[in-house]
Design a protein around this motif. Structure first.
Motif, mmCIF file in Angstrom:
data_model
loop_
_atom_site.group_PDB
_atom_site.id
_atom_site.type_symbol
_atom_site.label_atom_id
_atom_site.label_comp_id
_atom_site.label_asym_id
_atom_site.label_seq_id
_atom_site.Cartn_x
_atom_site.Cartn_y
_atom_site.Cartn_z
ATOM 1 N N TRP A 20 -1.342 -5.733 -4.773
ATOM 2 C CA TRP A 20 0.096 -5.477 -4.836
ATOM 3 C C TRP A 20 0.719 -5.729 -3.474
ATOM 4 O O TRP A 20 0.161 -5.388 -2.438
ATOM 5 N N PHE A 21 1.882 -6.361 -3.489
ATOM 6 C CA PHE A 21 2.666 -6.542 -2.281
ATOM 7 C C PHE A 21 4.128 -6.345 -2.638
ATOM 8 O O PHE A 21 4.611 -6.884 -3.632
ATOM 9 N N SER A 22 4.833 -5.555 -1.840
ATOM 10 C CA SER A 22 6.281 -5.422 -2.022
ATOM 11 C C SER A 22 6.964 -5.440 -0.665
ATOM 12 O O SER A 22 6.417 -4.968 0.334
ATOM 13 N N TYR A 23 8.163 -6.012 -0.654
ATOM 14 C CA TYR A 23 8.979 -6.101 0.550
ATOM 15 C C TYR A 23 10.389 -5.680 0.174
ATOM 16 O O TYR A 23 10.997 -6.259 -0.728
ATOM 17 N N LEU A 60 14.705 -6.522 -2.960
ATOM 18 C CA LEU A 60 13.294 -6.286 -3.284
ATOM 19 C C LEU A 60 12.611 -7.600 -3.624
ATOM 20 O O LEU A 60 13.136 -8.401 -4.396
ATOM 21 N N PHE A 61 11.448 -7.818 -3.021
ATOM 22 C CA PHE A 61 10.537 -8.900 -3.415
ATOM 23 C C PHE A 61 9.193 -8.254 -3.717
ATOM 24 O O PHE A 61 8.717 -7.416 -2.943
ATOM 25 N N TYR A 62 8.588 -8.621 -4.843
ATOM 26 C CA TYR A 62 7.284 -8.034 -5.170
ATOM 27 C C TYR A 62 6.388 -9.095 -5.792
ATOM 28 O O TYR A 62 6.839 -10.077 -6.370
ATOM 29 N N SER A 63 5.073 -8.882 -5.677
ATOM 30 C CA SER A 63 4.087 -9.878 -6.063
ATOM 31 C C SER A 63 3.798 -9.856 -7.559
ATOM 32 O O SER A 63 4.137 -8.909 -8.267
#
Length: 308
Positions: A94-97, A140-143
């Protein structure tokens, strides 16, 4: 003196085949954080987590997870790329920005759109904006990988006022008095805290207990005073009580409540009226909730005698 309180936030979760992230070491974090323009001021640890107070916000490192929050004019995207290249994107679960709109966005080193273009060189994902472009809003950016099942709740307060707000701008501040006013040791008696008072003003505090964390950052300067508090506590009622207490002592003009897989009730958050709310379903399990509030205000009218 102006300081941009709006924060940028990354969360990285890795699989069980990755080495213990806590073993990356101080030199790694010194180098990675320098790319963002941040440095470590203080550290506290327990058996589950290492918590760092930074020159700009906070870093938390668990065996399989990293949470990094920076404010000011930091370039968090540069540190994000450094971490991704070191950990290896093939190990990501998981990756979120996340990035909040800045008051002076033109002073930042990049735009959210630029950051996403860089991230997509490493990760497939989705990008969203929540809120009106001409008002304060959230990005929000998420994988793409499997649902994260991560959780956090955040309270972001704007334009604080009252006794505590005045004290945070005074020349005789002391962090022990601020901690007493926040009452975090009473609200969370099992937590271990680590705080830092900046000069001439500004305050940060981290708290950890087992896998749980809480972090708080105060930028008291007018006319852009800002306070953020975030935690992964699972007990929603406890989170609600903490947030309600903070609203009472900081008395903000407006605030946002953000929940990732944690939905706080829309009513009862101080003397307020909800202005807008959003539920963003990221996949079949993960949801992001954002509610924007404004203080209820009643104009006090002065009677004017008519001399007829």
């Amino acid at each position: 003196m102006f300081f941009e309180g709006a924060e940028k936030r990354i969360e990285i979760v890795v699989d069980e085949f990755t080495s213990n992230l806590r073993e990356l070491g101080d030199l790694f974090w010194k180098t990675a954080l320098a790319k963002a323009g941040a440095s470590v001021l203080s550290t506290t640890s327990n058996d589950c987590c290492d918590a760092y107070v930074l020159s700009e916000s906070s870093l938390f490192v668990w065996k399989n997870k990293i949470l990094l929050i920076t404010c000011g004019n930091t370039s968090l995207i540069d540190t994000s790329v450094q971490i991704l290249e070191s950990v290896g994107v093939n190990h990501l679960k998981w990756f979120s920005y996340q990035r909040k709109s800045e008051l002076y966005a033109h002073l930042q080193t990049s735009r959210f759109e630029d950051d996403v273009i860089r991230l997509k060189q490493y990760i497939d994902g989705h990008a969203y904006r929540v809120g009106h472009l001409d008002g304060h809003h959230h990005y929000l950016f998420y994988s793409e990988p499997l649902p994260s099942l991560q959780r956090f709740s955040a309270l972001q307060m704007y334009h604080i006022k009252g006794g505590l707000a005045d004290y945070l701008l005074s020349e005789q501040q002391h962090k022990s008095h601020i901690l007493t006013q926040l009452q975090l040791d009473s609200l969370l008696p099992q937590f271990k805290f680590d705080d830092w008072l900046f000069s001439p003003c500004g305050y940060s505090i981290n708290g950890i207990y087992q896998d749980d964390y809480i972090t708080m950052h105060i930028t008291p300067q007018e006319p852009t005073s800002y306070v953020s508090i975030e935690t992964n506590l699972a007990d929603i009622q406890r989170v609600f009580n903490i947030f309600s207490f903070m609203l009472n002592i900081f008395n903000p003009g407006s605030w946002d409540v953000i929940g990732f897989n944690a939905h706080l009730p829309a009513g009862g958050m101080g003397s307020s009226v909800p202005l807008a709310q959003c539920r963003l379903a990221l996949n079949n399990k993960d949801n992001l909730y954002i509610t924007q509030y404004r203080e209820l205000a009643c104009e006090q009218l002065a009677p004017v005698e008519l001399l007829l």
